[in-house]
Design a protein around this motif. Structure first.
Motif, short mmCIF file in Angstrom:
data_model
loop_
_atom_site.label_atom_id
_atom_site.label_comp_id
_atom_site.label_asym_id
_atom_site.label_seq_id
_atom_site.Cartn_x
_atom_site.Cartn_y
_atom_site.Cartn_z
N LYS A 106 0.85 -1.19 0.00
CA LYS A 106 0.00 0.00 0.00
C LYS A 106 0.88 1.24 0.00
O LYS A 106 1.79 1.37 0.83
CB LYS A 106 -0.90 -0.01 1.23
N LEU A 107 0.62 2.13 -0.93
CA LEU A 107 1.40 3.36 -1.05
C LEU A 107 1.04 4.33 0.07
O LEU A 107 -0.12 4.53 0.38
CB LEU A 107 1.13 4.03 -2.39
N ASP A 116 2.74 7.40 -0.18
CA ASP A 116 2.91 8.60 -0.99
C ASP A 116 2.37 8.30 -2.39
O ASP A 116 1.65 7.34 -2.59
CB ASP A 116 4.40 8.98 -1.04
N ASP A 117 2.79 9.10 -3.36
CA ASP A 117 2.32 8.89 -4.73
C ASP A 117 3.00 7.71 -5.40
O ASP A 117 2.49 7.17 -6.37
CB ASP A 117 2.57 10.15 -5.58
N TYR A 118 4.19 7.31 -4.90
CA TYR A 118 4.94 6.22 -5.50
C TYR A 118 5.88 5.59 -4.48
O TYR A 118 6.09 6.13 -3.40
CB TYR A 118 5.76 6.73 -6.71
N ILE A 119 6.43 4.42 -4.85
CA ILE A 119 7.51 3.79 -4.10
C ILE A 119 8.54 3.36 -5.12
O ILE A 119 8.19 2.97 -6.24
CB ILE A 119 7.00 2.59 -3.25
N ALA A 170 10.42 -1.28 -2.78
CA ALA A 170 9.29 -2.21 -2.83
C ALA A 170 9.75 -3.65 -2.60
O ALA A 170 9.11 -4.41 -1.89
CB ALA A 170 8.56 -2.09 -4.16
N LYS A 190 10.03 4.52 -10.35
CA LYS A 190 8.90 4.87 -9.49
C LYS A 190 7.71 3.97 -9.82
O LYS A 190 7.25 3.93 -10.95
CB LYS A 190 8.53 6.33 -9.67
N VAL A 242 3.77 3.02 -9.20
CA VAL A 242 2.52 3.69 -8.83
C VAL A 242 1.39 2.68 -8.74
O VAL A 242 1.57 1.50 -9.05
CB VAL A 242 2.19 4.82 -9.84
N ASP A 243 0.23 3.16 -8.34
CA ASP A 243 -0.95 2.31 -8.18
C ASP A 243 -1.18 1.44 -9.43
O ASP A 243 -1.20 1.95 -10.54
CB ASP A 243 -2.17 3.21 -7.93
N ILE A 288 1.21 -3.03 -6.49
CA ILE A 288 1.24 -1.74 -5.82
C ILE A 288 -0.18 -1.18 -5.81
O ILE A 288 -0.83 -1.12 -6.86
CB ILE A 288 2.18 -0.74 -6.53
N LYS A 321 -2.96 1.88 -4.09
CA LYS A 321 -3.08 3.21 -3.46
C LYS A 321 -3.79 3.10 -2.13
O LYS A 321 -4.64 2.30 -1.91
CB LYS A 321 -3.84 4.15 -4.40
#
Length: 69
Positions: A5-6, A8-11, A16, A51, A53-54, A67, A69
């Motif tokens: 679960k993120l 922030d906006d990314y990992i 990860a 990066k 993202v969701d 990944i 959100k």
């Protein structure tokens, strides 16, 4: 399939892999990524700072991470 679960906006990819306990350390993450052993959304990724993202899906040695959100 494990989910990360993120917060922030990314990992980043290396983070990860560590967060999912797929690798033991940042150094190991760096090595397996550089060696082309990790895929993101089905394509080999060699940048450990990539990066995520969701919705992204990461695979390494039969382990899969999604990944969310």
């Amino acid at each position: 399939m494990e989910e990360i679960k993120l917060r922030d906006d990314y990992i980043k990819l290396g983070q990860a892999l560590k967060a999912a306990n797929i690798v033991e350390s940042g150094v190991m993450a760096k090595l397996v990524i550089q060696d082309g052993l990790v895929t993101v959304n089905g394509e080999v990724e060699t940048r450990r700072g990539k990066k995520l993202v969701d919705g992204d899906v990461v695979s390494f040695e039969g382990e899969t991470i999604r990944i969310v959100k």
